[in-house]
Motif scaffolding. Structure first.
Motif, PDB file in Angstrom:
ATOM      1  N   LEU A   1       0.836  -1.203   0.000  1.00 58.68           N
ATOM      2  CA  LEU A   1       0.000   0.000   0.000  1.00 58.68           C
ATOM      3  C   LEU A   1       0.873   1.257   0.000  1.00 58.68           C
ATOM      4  CD1 LEU A   1      -2.695   1.506   0.264  1.00 58.68           C
ATOM      5  CD2 LEU A   1      -2.589   1.099   2.748  1.00 58.68           C
ATOM      6  N   VAL A   2       1.908   1.288   0.825  1.00 60.14           N
ATOM      7  CA  VAL A   2       2.813   2.436   0.872  1.00 60.14           C
ATOM      8  C   VAL A   2       3.499   2.617  -0.482  1.00 60.14           C
ATOM      9  CG1 VAL A   2       4.967   3.304   1.881  1.00 60.14           C
ATOM     10  CG2 VAL A   2       3.161   2.389   3.364  1.00 60.14           C
ATOM     11  N   HIS A   3       3.930   1.512  -1.064  1.00 65.91           N
ATOM     12  CA  HIS A   3       4.580   1.577  -2.384  1.00 65.91           C
ATOM     13  C   HIS A   3       3.611   2.136  -3.430  1.00 65.91           C
ATOM     14  CE1 HIS A   3       7.275   0.458  -5.653  1.00 65.91           C
ATOM     15  NE2 HIS A   3       6.244  -0.099  -6.251  1.00 65.91           N
ATOM     16  N   GLU A   4       2.348   1.695  -3.381  1.00 64.79           N
ATOM     17  CA  GLU A   4       1.366   2.190  -4.341  1.00 64.79           C
ATOM     18  C   GLU A   4       1.114   3.683  -4.140  1.00 64.79           C
ATOM     19  OE1 GLU A   4      -3.119   1.096  -5.971  1.00 64.79           O
ATOM     20  OE2 GLU A   4      -2.611   0.694  -3.874  1.00 64.79           O
ATOM     21  N   LEU A   5       0.913   4.095  -2.890  1.00 66.43           N
ATOM     22  CA  LEU A   5       0.681   5.506  -2.603  1.00 66.43           C
ATOM     23  C   LEU A   5       1.850   6.355  -3.087  1.00 66.43           C
ATOM     24  CD1 LEU A   5      -0.780   5.238   1.017  1.00 66.43           C
ATOM     25  CD2 LEU A   5      -2.006   6.050  -0.995  1.00 66.43           C
ATOM     26  N   ASN A   6       3.060   5.853  -2.894  1.00 69.30           N
ATOM     27  CA  ASN A   6       4.249   6.603  -3.283  1.00 69.30           C
ATOM     28  C   ASN A   6       4.324   6.822  -4.789  1.00 69.30           C
ATOM     29  OD1 ASN A   6       6.873   7.723  -2.222  1.00 69.30           O
ATOM     30  ND2 ASN A   6       7.668   6.319  -3.766  1.00 69.30           N
TER      31      ASN A   6
ATOM     32  N   ALA B   1      -5.381   1.947   8.527  1.00 71.28           N
ATOM     33  CA  ALA B   1      -6.749   2.258   8.085  1.00 71.28           C
ATOM     34  C   ALA B   1      -6.820   3.675   7.522  1.00 71.28           C
ATOM     35  CB  ALA B   1      -7.731   2.098   9.246  1.00 71.28           C
ATOM     36  N   TYR B   2      -6.046   4.585   8.081  1.00 72.74           N
ATOM     37  CA  TYR B   2      -6.025   5.944   7.551  1.00 72.74           C
ATOM     38  C   TYR B   2      -5.408   5.961   6.158  1.00 72.74           C
ATOM     39  CZ  TYR B   2      -4.871  10.867   6.960  1.00 72.74           C
ATOM     40  OH  TYR B   2      -4.755  12.133   6.451  1.00 72.74           O
ATOM     41  N   LEU B   3      -4.328   5.202   5.954  1.00 74.52           N
ATOM     42  CA  LEU B   3      -3.715   5.151   4.626  1.00 74.52           C
ATOM     43  C   LEU B   3      -4.672   4.555   3.592  1.00 74.52           C
ATOM     44  CD1 LEU B   3       0.027   4.126   5.188  1.00 74.52           C
ATOM     45  CD2 LEU B   3      -0.939   6.387   4.683  1.00 74.52           C
ATOM     46  N   VAL B   4      -5.523   3.639   4.015  1.00 71.77           N
ATOM     47  CA  VAL B   4      -6.532   3.100   3.095  1.00 71.77           C
ATOM     48  C   VAL B   4      -7.476   4.225   2.652  1.00 71.77           C
ATOM     49  CG1 VAL B   4      -8.506   1.541   2.892  1.00 71.77           C
ATOM     50  CG2 VAL B   4      -6.403   0.755   3.998  1.00 71.77           C
ATOM     51  N   MET B   5      -7.891   5.085   3.593  1.00 75.95           N
ATOM     52  CA  MET B   5      -8.742   6.219   3.230  1.00 75.95           C
ATOM     53  C   MET B   5      -8.014   7.175   2.294  1.00 75.95           C
ATOM     54  SD  MET B   5     -10.513   7.091   6.908  1.00 75.95           S
ATOM     55  CE  MET B   5     -11.429   5.836   7.810  1.00 75.95           C
ATOM     56  N   VAL B   6      -6.732   7.409   2.549  1.00 71.71           N
ATOM     57  CA  VAL B   6      -5.942   8.276   1.677  1.00 71.71           C
ATOM     58  C   VAL B   6      -5.878   7.690   0.272  1.00 71.71           C
ATOM     59  CG1 VAL B   6      -3.601   9.136   1.251  1.00 71.71           C
ATOM     60  CG2 VAL B   6      -4.590   9.301   3.539  1.00 71.71           C
ATOM     61  N   ARG B   7      -5.711   6.381   0.186  1.00 70.82           N
ATOM     62  CA  ARG B   7      -5.681   5.751  -1.137  1.00 70.82           C
ATOM     63  C   ARG B   7      -6.991   5.971  -1.882  1.00 70.82           C
ATOM     64  NH1 ARG B   7      -7.484   2.117  -4.346  1.00 70.82           N
ATOM     65  NH2 ARG B   7      -6.083   1.039  -5.814  1.00 70.82           N
ATOM     66  N   THR B   8      -8.103   5.882  -1.163  1.00 71.68           N
ATOM     67  CA  THR B   8      -9.404   6.079  -1.792  1.00 71.68           C
ATOM     68  C   THR B   8      -9.523   7.480  -2.392  1.00 71.68           C
ATOM     69  OG1 THR B   8     -10.414   4.533  -0.231  1.00 71.68           O
ATOM     70  CG2 THR B   8     -11.896   6.023  -1.383  1.00 71.68           C
ATOM     71  N   ILE B   9      -8.902   8.458  -1.738  1.00 75.03           N
ATOM     72  CA  ILE B   9      -8.919   9.827  -2.244  1.00 75.03           C
ATOM     73  C   ILE B   9      -7.999   9.992  -3.443  1.00 75.03           C
ATOM     74  CG2 ILE B   9      -8.250  12.213  -1.675  1.00 75.03           C
ATOM     75  CD1 ILE B   9      -9.184  11.644   1.185  1.00 75.03           C
TER      76      ILE B   9
END
Length: 281
Positions: free
Chosen positions: A173-178, A201-209
């Protein structure tokens, strides 16, 4: 001097093992920027002979004065795409209580503050010393009154989690966000995501945005606009740099500054601001 390859994407001096002049400069960075941690760009420059001293000596006066107004301008004039706000109910349902939200806000505020300053200062460094950079028209001065701006102040940010120590799904997930908003150099993992990895769980919400904005190209447009603002502000501030060329070979330090400012710093200046606007205070 110990260099960390386990937790950082490039060679980097560790704060706890820094000694001598490197340790003195690290402490000066913490005091000048009023932060608890020394960002990766400075720790990487510490691995380049003469790099940290040259770049920090050049840019400290800008951090203390000439870059403050342009950084405030950038924070308030980024062309942020509209995003839905994250509700407090959604955060509570995801197990993020008020204490966790406060800690998340401290991470975001710290990066929003230092990213804009770094964008201006490091862009000024390139404008001053990088002969490969084309001359820029300075245009209308990018500055803003800082009387109403409250710097976040020093906060004890949570420990950076090495990617290798994260559960596989979280590291992915971190790699994808980056990669969101990045065009050419996704290898430098933004430290902000590693700080925020304490709250998956917060990073999941950030990904959704961020995911739809990445797919639509809106994040790429935001990063490009941020780079242009940084280039313009840097060209205007370059004259305040008091130093001359380093006596050490300059290309390694210039290459490092160029890579960081064009990619993770420009990218995260916009994206951090976007996330901050979506997260309740």
């Amino acid at each position: 001097m110990a260099y960390s390859f386990h937790s950082d994407p490039v060679a980097a001096a560790t704060e706890h093992s820094a000694t001598g002049k490197i340790a003195e400069i690290f402490e000066d960075i913490r005091q000048t920027l009023d932060v608890e941690v020394v960002n990766l760009i400075w720790r990487h420059l510490a691995t380049i002979p003469g790099g940290l001293e040259w770049v920090w000596t050049s840019l400290k006066p800008l951090y203390q004065g000439a870059a403050v107004g342009p950084a405030a301008y950038i924070r308030t004039h980024l062309p942020l795409p509209p995003v839905p706000a994250i509700s407090r109910d959604a955060l509570r349902a995801a197990g993020i209580d008020n204490g966790a939200l406060t800690a998340i806000g401290e991470v975001l505020d710290s990066y929003q503050h230092t990213n804009a300053l770094a964008l201006v200062c490091l862009s000024a460094f390139l404008a001053r010393f990088d002969r490969a950079m084309p001359p820029l028209e300075t245009g209308e001065r990018l500055t803003e009154s800082v009387s109403a701006y409250m710097a976040p102040g020093r906060a004890a940010l949570p420990q950076l989690i090495p990617l290798a120590e994260m559960p596989g799904a979280l590291a992915s997930l971190v790699h994808e966000l980056n990669g969101f908003g990045e065009d050419k150099d996704p290898a430098l993992t933004a430290s902000m995501y590693r700080h925020l990895a304490h709250w998956p769980a917060y990073l999941v919400m950030v990904r959704t945005i961020l995911a739809p904005l990445h797919e639509s190209g809106e994040l790429a447009s935001l990063v490009a606009a941020t780079r242009r603002l940084g280039d313009q502000a840097g060209a205007q501030a370059a004259g305040a740099i008091p130093t001359l060329m380093s006596r050490q070979p300059i290309e390694p330090a210039l290459t490092a500054v160029r890579r960081f400012v064009r990619h993770p710093i420009a990218r995260m200046t916009g994206i951090c601001s976007l996330i901050r606007h979506a997260t309740p205070t």
